[in-house]
Design a protein around this motif. Sequence first.
Motif, PDB file in Angstrom:
ATOM      1  N   GLU A  77       0.745  -1.273   0.090  1.00 17.51           N
ATOM      2  CA  GLU A  77       0.022  -0.016  -0.004  1.00 17.51           C
ATOM      3  C   GLU A  77       0.906   1.226  -0.159  1.00 17.51           C
ATOM      4  O   GLU A  77       0.252   2.327  -0.720  1.00 17.51           O
ATOM      5  N   ALA A  78       1.996   1.106   0.947  1.00 17.50           N
ATOM      6  CA  ALA A  78       2.786   2.417   0.639  1.00 17.50           C
ATOM      7  C   ALA A  78       3.424   2.678  -0.500  1.00 17.50           C
ATOM      8  O   ALA A  78       3.508   3.585  -1.245  1.00 17.50           O
ATOM      9  N   GLN A  86       2.189   1.540  -3.518  1.00 17.76           N
ATOM     10  CA  GLN A  86       0.874   2.120  -4.267  1.00 17.76           C
ATOM     11  C   GLN A  86       0.686   3.565  -4.028  1.00 17.76           C
ATOM     12  O   GLN A  86       0.515   4.262  -5.156  1.00 17.76           O
ATOM     13  N   ARG A  87       0.745   4.057  -3.018  1.00 15.29           N
ATOM     14  CA  ARG A  87       0.668   5.641  -3.004  1.00 15.29           C
ATOM     15  C   ARG A  87       1.912   6.291  -3.632  1.00 15.29           C
ATOM     16  O   ARG A  87       1.841   7.420  -3.852  1.00 15.29           O
ATOM     17  N   LEU A  88       3.099   5.639  -3.867  1.00 17.22           N
ATOM     18  CA  LEU A  88       4.214   6.172  -4.474  1.00 17.22           C
ATOM     19  C   LEU A  88       4.131   5.937  -5.993  1.00 17.22           C
ATOM     20  O   LEU A  88       4.991   6.121  -6.695  1.00 17.22           O
ATOM     21  N   ALA A 139      -2.596   1.413  -9.099  1.00 15.99           N
ATOM     22  CA  ALA A 139      -3.626   2.027  -8.202  1.00 15.99           C
ATOM     23  C   ALA A 139      -4.609   0.811  -8.103  1.00 15.99           C
ATOM     24  O   ALA A 139      -5.691   0.741  -7.269  1.00 15.99           O
TER      25      ALA A 139
END
Length: 204
Positions: free
Chosen positions: A141-142, A144-146, A151
């Motif tokens: 998830e980390a 994915q945020r980058l 997404a």
Amino acid sequence: MSPRGVAITGVRERLYEAAERVLAREGPGALTSRAVTTEAGCAKGLLHNHFADLDDFVAQLVLHRFRLLAEQAATLSTRAGEGSVTENLNAALLTLLDAPGPTLAALALVRPGASARIREAWQRGAPGLNAIETSVTTYLEAEQRLARVPATADCATLALAVVGTAHHLVMTAWPGGPAPHERLRHVITALIAGKHREGAGGDT
């Protein structure tokens, strides 16, 4: 041998390390209380001073190793944005397959009393595969945020897939058998690369 009445510091860790050496050298069938204490160079009764019986010792040994692996997996999220997603996952999960992981799994399987204690400890919240799976999900998830994981990716499902594969390989490996590391590496690469193709971009 330790003199009678002289305390040994870190006795549990010393016995765990001795047990792992016995397992690596002679396999699960050779693990006895006497073999462990002889390997550790301590009094024969020391193991039973710290553990209820051999099943309790085996259970605590397995739980100890899983706790260390869970602590290591918990650091995964600090690597977000560094290196590649695939290699970060490989580095974290391949340690599950390192000796004496498969041997410990085999040992627990042939000792039902130890297996029952391990399950009970996990049900009470002791760190195990669920903790490792949670850490992998958090890491993905980390990333994915980058934008290094698409997404559209379901991070929890990806984590379940790679950790479940690692568990399967641990439980089906055997001492002296084919190394399962490359099989896990290929699964991780296929899953992450596949999601990047679906997401049309990103750093694997």
